[in-house]
Design a protein around this motif. Sequence first.
Motif, PDB file in Angstrom:
ATOM      1  N   THR A  42       0.825  -1.208   0.000  1.00 45.67           N
ATOM      2  CA  THR A  42       0.000   0.000   0.000  1.00 45.67           C
ATOM      3  C   THR A  42       0.860   1.258   0.000  1.00 45.67           C
ATOM      4  O   THR A  42       0.524   2.238  -0.670  1.00 45.67           O
ATOM      5  CB  THR A  42      -0.931   0.011   1.229  1.00 45.67           C
ATOM      6  OG1 THR A  42      -1.635  -1.234   1.266  1.00 45.67           O
ATOM      7  CG2 THR A  42      -1.927   1.139   1.158  1.00 45.67           C
ATOM      8  N   CYS A  43       1.972   1.225   0.733  1.00 42.13           N
ATOM      9  CA  CYS A  43       2.832   2.416   0.786  1.00 42.13           C
ATOM     10  C   CYS A  43       3.358   2.760  -0.606  1.00 42.13           C
ATOM     11  O   CYS A  43       3.406   3.925  -0.987  1.00 42.13           O
ATOM     12  CB  CYS A  43       3.973   2.225   1.778  1.00 42.13           C
ATOM     13  SG  CYS A  43       5.162   0.929   1.342  1.00 42.13           S
ATOM     14  N   THR A  79       0.518   4.246  -2.710  1.00 40.79           N
ATOM     15  CA  THR A  79       0.233   5.619  -2.284  1.00 40.79           C
ATOM     16  C   THR A  79       1.259   6.594  -2.864  1.00 40.79           C
ATOM     17  O   THR A  79       0.896   7.633  -3.418  1.00 40.79           O
ATOM     18  CB  THR A  79       0.231   5.709  -0.748  1.00 40.79           C
ATOM     19  OG1 THR A  79      -0.783   4.835  -0.235  1.00 40.79           O
ATOM     20  CG2 THR A  79      -0.039   7.131  -0.274  1.00 40.79           C
ATOM     21  N   ILE A  80       2.530   6.242  -2.751  1.00 39.68           N
ATOM     22  CA  ILE A  80       3.585   7.128  -3.256  1.00 39.68           C
ATOM     23  C   ILE A  80       3.499   7.255  -4.778  1.00 39.68           C
ATOM     24  O   ILE A  80       3.588   8.359  -5.328  1.00 39.68           O
ATOM     25  CB  ILE A  80       4.977   6.619  -2.823  1.00 39.68           C
ATOM     26  CG1 ILE A  80       5.127   6.718  -1.309  1.00 39.68           C
ATOM     27  CG2 ILE A  80       6.087   7.408  -3.518  1.00 39.68           C
ATOM     28  CD1 ILE A  80       6.327   5.975  -0.760  1.00 39.68           C
ATOM     29  N   ALA A 124       7.874   1.143  -3.297  1.00 45.19           N
ATOM     30  CA  ALA A 124       7.815   0.441  -2.010  1.00 45.19           C
ATOM     31  C   ALA A 124       9.158  -0.172  -1.620  1.00 45.19           C
ATOM     32  O   ALA A 124       9.378  -0.476  -0.447  1.00 45.19           O
ATOM     33  CB  ALA A 124       6.755  -0.652  -2.079  1.00 45.19           C
ATOM     34  N   ALA A 184      11.059   1.325   1.396  1.00 44.08           N
ATOM     35  CA  ALA A 184      10.355   1.080   2.655  1.00 44.08           C
ATOM     36  C   ALA A 184      10.538  -0.370   3.096  1.00 44.08           C
ATOM     37  O   ALA A 184      10.730  -0.650   4.284  1.00 44.08           O
ATOM     38  CB  ALA A 184       8.875   1.405   2.510  1.00 44.08           C
TER      39      ALA A 184
END
Length: 96
Positions: A39-40, A43-44, A79, A82
């Motif tokens: 998800t991160c 989103t980015i 991602a 992260a």
Amino acid sequence: MSPVRNVTYLSGRASDHSQGIDPKKIDAVHGYALEGVPTCGLTIATQKLIKGDYAGNPDVLLGTIPKPPILAALAKLRAKPAREDRVRKREMLEAM
């Protein structure tokens, strides 16, 4: 030509790529392409799309939503830092 550009989009007509994704199947295609994508990263990538940060990317046409495999690839790329950071933190905790 990159393999991302050679994907058939379940339109029912493999020979006619100009039609894109069958509108009845778009949710299923996006769901399949984005399955397992963090998800991160999504989103980015979405934020960067909105801001026009992919202007130099030949796979992204500004002002449009990228095709599902391209969006998934962009999200996975975003991602990666992260995920790497999470692995480093986990290793530090295990070392303590």
